[in-house]
Design an enzyme around this catalytic site. Structure first.
Site, PDB file in Angstrom:
ATOM      1  N   ASP A  50     -34.960-120.141 -39.788  1.00  0.00           N
ATOM      2  CA  ASP A  50     -33.810-120.902 -40.264  1.00  0.00           C
ATOM      3  C   ASP A  50     -34.211-122.362 -40.531  1.00  0.00           C
ATOM      4  O   ASP A  50     -34.793-123.011 -39.676  1.00  0.00           O
ATOM      5  CB  ASP A  50     -32.710-120.842 -39.194  1.00  0.00           C
ATOM      6  CG  ASP A  50     -31.326-121.080 -39.739  1.00  0.00           C
ATOM      7  OD1 ASP A  50     -31.177-122.019 -40.534  1.00  0.00           O
ATOM      8  OD2 ASP A  50     -30.400-120.340 -39.354  1.00  0.00           O
ATOM      9  N   THR A  89     -26.822-121.015 -43.942  1.00  0.00           N
ATOM     10  CA  THR A  89     -27.394-119.910 -43.174  1.00  0.00           C
ATOM     11  C   THR A  89     -26.865-118.551 -43.610  1.00  0.00           C
ATOM     12  O   THR A  89     -27.641-117.619 -43.857  1.00  0.00           O
ATOM     13  CB  THR A  89     -27.117-120.122 -41.678  1.00  0.00           C
ATOM     14  OG1 THR A  89     -27.782-121.315 -41.247  1.00  0.00           O
ATOM     15  CG2 THR A  89     -27.607-118.942 -40.855  1.00  0.00           C
ATOM     16  N   ASN A 110     -21.057-120.496 -45.098  1.00  0.00           N
ATOM     17  CA  ASN A 110     -20.889-120.081 -43.702  1.00  0.00           C
ATOM     18  C   ASN A 110     -19.423-119.801 -43.404  1.00  0.00           C
ATOM     19  O   ASN A 110     -19.091-118.887 -42.652  1.00  0.00           O
ATOM     20  CB  ASN A 110     -21.400-121.172 -42.761  1.00  0.00           C
ATOM     21  CG  ASN A 110     -22.913-121.255 -42.726  1.00  0.00           C
ATOM     22  OD1 ASN A 110     -23.609-120.311 -43.114  1.00  0.00           O
ATOM     23  ND2 ASN A 110     -23.433-122.380 -42.273  1.00  0.00           N
ATOM     24  N   LYS A 164     -28.511-116.516 -33.891  1.00  0.00           N
ATOM     25  CA  LYS A 164     -27.198-116.691 -34.508  1.00  0.00           C
ATOM     26  C   LYS A 164     -26.604-115.340 -34.890  1.00  0.00           C
ATOM     27  O   LYS A 164     -27.289-114.495 -35.471  1.00  0.00           O
ATOM     28  CB  LYS A 164     -27.301-117.548 -35.774  1.00  0.00           C
ATOM     29  CG  LYS A 164     -27.735-118.976 -35.562  1.00  0.00           C
ATOM     30  CD  LYS A 164     -27.752-119.723 -36.894  1.00  0.00           C
ATOM     31  CE  LYS A 164     -28.174-121.166 -36.740  1.00  0.00           C
ATOM     32  NZ  LYS A 164     -28.181-121.889 -38.041  1.00  0.00           N
ATOM     33  N   ASP A 165     -25.314-115.178 -34.636  1.00  0.00           N
ATOM     34  CA  ASP A 165     -24.656-113.923 -35.005  1.00  0.00           C
ATOM     35  C   ASP A 165     -24.713-113.688 -36.511  1.00  0.00           C
ATOM     36  O   ASP A 165     -25.019-112.583 -36.978  1.00  0.00           O
ATOM     37  CB  ASP A 165     -23.213-113.880 -34.491  1.00  0.00           C
ATOM     38  CG  ASP A 165     -22.380-115.112 -34.832  1.00  0.00           C
ATOM     39  OD1 ASP A 165     -22.789-115.930 -35.683  1.00  0.00           O
ATOM     40  OD2 ASP A 165     -21.287-115.260 -34.229  1.00  0.00           O
ATOM     41  N   ARG A 166     -24.429-114.721 -37.316  1.00  0.00           N
ATOM     42  CA  ARG A 166     -24.368-114.528 -38.762  1.00  0.00           C
ATOM     43  C   ARG A 166     -25.721-114.173 -39.360  1.00  0.00           C
ATOM     44  O   ARG A 166     -25.797-113.410 -40.328  1.00  0.00           O
ATOM     45  CB  ARG A 166     -23.790-115.761 -39.450  1.00  0.00           C
ATOM     46  CG  ARG A 166     -24.511-117.075 -39.224  1.00  0.00           C
ATOM     47  CD  ARG A 166     -23.718-118.216 -39.855  1.00  0.00           C
ATOM     48  NE  ARG A 166     -24.303-119.544 -39.679  1.00  0.00           N
ATOM     49  CZ  ARG A 166     -24.086-120.336 -38.655  1.00  0.00           C
ATOM     50  NH1 ARG A 166     -23.287-119.928 -37.666  1.00  0.00           N
ATOM     51  NH2 ARG A 166     -24.649-121.538 -38.584  1.00  0.00           N
ATOM     52  N   ASP A 314     -33.623-124.793 -37.221  1.00  0.00           N
ATOM     53  CA  ASP A 314     -32.389-125.293 -37.818  1.00  0.00           C
ATOM     54  C   ASP A 314     -31.642-126.206 -36.854  1.00  0.00           C
ATOM     55  O   ASP A 314     -31.217-127.304 -37.220  1.00  0.00           O
ATOM     56  CB  ASP A 314     -31.503-124.122 -38.226  1.00  0.00           C
ATOM     57  CG  ASP A 314     -30.238-124.572 -38.947  1.00  0.00           C
ATOM     58  OD1 ASP A 314     -30.354-125.057 -40.084  1.00  0.00           O
ATOM     59  OD2 ASP A 314     -29.146-124.433 -38.371  1.00  0.00           O
ATOM     60  N   HIS A 360     -32.945-121.266 -46.076  1.00  0.00           N
ATOM     61  CA  HIS A 360     -32.760-122.502 -46.832  1.00  0.00           C
ATOM     62  C   HIS A 360     -33.754-123.518 -46.303  1.00  0.00           C
ATOM     63  O   HIS A 360     -34.430-123.293 -45.285  1.00  0.00           O
ATOM     64  CB  HIS A 360     -31.336-123.054 -46.693  1.00  0.00           C
ATOM     65  CG  HIS A 360     -30.888-123.236 -45.272  1.00  0.00           C
ATOM     66  ND1 HIS A 360     -31.347-124.276 -44.476  1.00  0.00           N
ATOM     67  CD2 HIS A 360     -30.047-122.514 -44.489  1.00  0.00           C
ATOM     68  CE1 HIS A 360     -30.804-124.174 -43.272  1.00  0.00           C
ATOM     69  NE2 HIS A 360     -30.011-123.114 -43.239  1.00  0.00           N
ATOM     70  N   HIS A 504     -28.261-129.657 -44.936  1.00  0.00           N
ATOM     71  CA  HIS A 504     -28.681-128.908 -46.111  1.00  0.00           C
ATOM     72  C   HIS A 504     -27.416-128.446 -46.814  1.00  0.00           C
ATOM     73  O   HIS A 504     -26.331-128.952 -46.546  1.00  0.00           O
ATOM     74  CB  HIS A 504     -29.569-127.721 -45.706  1.00  0.00           C
ATOM     75  CG  HIS A 504     -28.992-126.899 -44.586  1.00  0.00           C
ATOM     76  ND1 HIS A 504     -28.046-125.918 -44.774  1.00  0.00           N
ATOM     77  CD2 HIS A 504     -29.205-126.954 -43.250  1.00  0.00           C
ATOM     78  CE1 HIS A 504     -27.726-125.379 -43.612  1.00  0.00           C
ATOM     79  NE2 HIS A 504     -28.397-125.993 -42.658  1.00  0.00           N
TER      80      HIS A 504
END
Length: 572
Positions: A50, A89, A110, A164-166, A314, A360, A504
């Site tokens: 990330d 993300t 997001n 991260k969940d996402r 990140d 990213h 970002h």
């Protein structure tokens, strides 16, 4: 409740052990030499780091001695792109294993303002449940490579894990055997809305969490190494970033404690500081290694997939920027941690391959960037822009409410109840006002973006600004007005320690350009200069795994795989 001593005085055992693995890694004995990846490896590992820009990779590449060095000695594309404008993300992760741009995945940010409910929707939140912790991929409109693999090969298994969940959910897709992510109050967890979350599936996470907290009770964890390289030490300089004086030292100042009760953390600052530390990625890789062992991944008849997203870069970049000692130390620790993970895979002596990319990039904090000679770097208070726009629209139209419903200054939705004509006039006035702002590069309405022909198969380096927006635009989810600020403009002003100092999410190349690295045992090292996209990864993996590829925006990379319908050499 009892508290552990301050972590700055704690031993650096976990990270020092990882650093010991940073020595050059031997190629496994079972290596298969060749210019193209072997067909149907037993295990494919898809890695995302990330906020890992191509610039960051190139800056530290000469210093890598572990896992990142190994990956750089495979087929290395340094001109990889998340080619769309929404460089965040969730959108970025949605492209990596789907082969589709965010305009097709439906993951345009997001979070976004939902006109139907009048509220903001998180990209992996679950509608229709009272459980606020429910997470799933219901908003992801396409399948992932893991889904294709399981349909084509009975017995194939697909797992995903992230901080991260996402990130985990976007890479795991809709039919994974298990998807795990880190929860601050419990350690690794999952949700039945994301993948099976039976006691059997959750057992490895619970065992890992229990062992982890037992170790942490016995000896508080060191979030950062206690020593840094000369290169990183030279970057330890204080900077004033917004209203926050950043000391720039490693380890960063912290006073953290570990709870001895049923929850993981006695104070939220521990969870907060853990995420923004090198230890966070080490935990994810340790757990991923245990998933391989427990599920015997790569040792069945079919090809298995393990998707891993590493989030610490990140969190560190947001908190400290990417130009200081903190990110320098993170790069060294990540290189070492990946080296240890690959050594673990080598010991299994099974045919595997790895692809690594990022969701990213990012820019450094503007204060330090400006001090280092970037005359474009500036900070703009995005919240103040939204407030000023609301004030102007209230004045022009004699409103008794704020008409800007969205929170961000770059994706704006105007509300006027059922009065469509009034909303149209306010949108037009907002566009005029925004275009006059000195920090604004371009302003596009939803109608303008929707009218752009599909930019698929246009090289990412040749996409116009509005085409970049079109690649991450969804009529039902995107805002009324999308705003591009001048390059190296950071939206947001940090006001307290822990606030975001760098970010970002722009359409500029420092956010779009990411490394894409393929490695397998025996690979012939090649540096490729061609500009490719993250959407090219999934169809390339499909060719390697010999599974059918559905309609995608990307293309199979002939320098990596035997692409279908083009013979053994394929066609880029």
């Amino acid at each position: 409740m009892t508290h552990a001593p301050r972590l700055r005085a704690a031993l650096a055992g976990a990270l020092l052990a990882a650093a010991a693995l940073a020595a050059p890694l031997a190629t496994p004995a079972a290596a298969q030499t060749g210019t193209l990846a072997p067909r149907a490896p037993k295990l494919i590992v898809a890695l995302s780091i990330d906020q890992f820009s191509a610039e960051l990779y190139e800056r530290y590449r000469p210093s890598f001695t572990g896992g990142l060095k190994r990956l750089g000695e495979g087929v290395s594309f340094v001109n990889g792109y998340q080619s769309h404008a929404a460089t965040e993300t969730c959108p970025g992760h949605s492209t990596i294993l789907t082969g589709r741009h965010p305009a097709a995945t439906g993951i345009i940010a997001n979070s976004w303002y939902d006109r139907a409910s009048g509220s903001t929707l998180y990209c992996v939140a679950v509608k229709g449940t009272a459980d606020p912790d429910a997470r799933g991929g219901q908003m992801l409109r396409v399948d992932t490579f893991g889904d294709w693999l399981k349909r084509a090969q009975p017995g194939a298994r697909s797992f995903a894990v992230s901080g991260k969940d996402r990130a985990a959910i976007m890479m795991g897709g809709h039919h994974a055997d298990a998807i795990y992510w880190w929860g601050d109050n419990e350690g690794f967890t999952s949700s039945a809305f994301a993948a099976p979350a039976t006691p059997t599936v959750l057992a490895p996470a619970r065992a890992f969490n229990a062992a982890l907290i037992a170790r942490w009770k016995a000896a508080p964890p060191a979030l950062w190494p206690t020593s840094v390289s000369a290169r990183c030490a030279a970057l330890q300089k204080p900077f004033q970033m917004g209203a926050v004086a950043m000391p720039g030292t490693v380890p960063p100042p912290a006073s953290l404690t570990v709870e001895t009760g049923p929850n993981f953390f006695a104070r939220t600052d521990f969870a907060d500081q853990l995420r923004a530390s090198p230890l966070f990625d080490q935990l994810v890789l340790d757990f991923a290694g245990q998933l391989i062992d427990r599920n015997r991944l790569g040792r069945g008849a079919a090809t298995d997939l393990l998707a891993i997203s590493l989030s610490a870069t990140d969190y560190i970049g947001h908190r400290y920027g990417n130009g200081g000692a903190e990110d320098c130390v993170q790069m060294a620790a990540l290189d070492a941690a990946l080296g240890g993970f690959f050594a673990r895979l080598d010991a299994l002596n099974l045919p595997y391959m790895v692809v690594l990319t990022a969701d990213h990039g990012a820019a450094d904090a503007p204060e330090r960037a400006a001090a280092n000679g970037n005359a474009q770097a500036r900070r703009v208070d995005g919240a103040a822009v939204v407030r000023a726009l609301n004030t102007e629209l209230r004045r022009q139209f004699a409103l008794g409410y704020d008409p800007v419903a969205s929170e961000g200054a770059d994706d704006i939705t105007i509300t006027a109840g059922a009065d469509a004509a009034l909303a149209a006039r306010m949108r037009a006035a907002a566009v005029v006002w925004l275009k006059a702002r000195p920090e604004v590069e371009a302003v596009f309405t939803a109608d303008e973006i929707a009218a752009v022909p599909s930019p698929s198969h246009i090289p990412p380096t040749q996409l116009s600004l509005i085409q970049r927006y079109a690649e991450s635009f969804d009529r039902s989810r995107s805002g009324d007005i999308l705003v591009a600020y001048h390059p190296y403009t950071t939206l947001g002003v940090p006001r307290a320690p822990g606030d975001v100092v760098a970010g970002h999410g722009t359409p500029w190349d420092y956010d779009r350009r990411v490394p894409i690295l393929f490695w397998w045992p025996g690979v012939t090292p090649r540096a490729e200069s061609a500009a490719i996209e993250t959407v090219d990864i999934a169809p390339t993996l499909a060719a390697i795994a010999a599974v059918p590829t559905p309609a995608v925006d990307g293309r199979c990379l002939a320098s990596v795989a035997r692409c279908p319908n083009t013979g053994d050499s394929g066609q880029n």
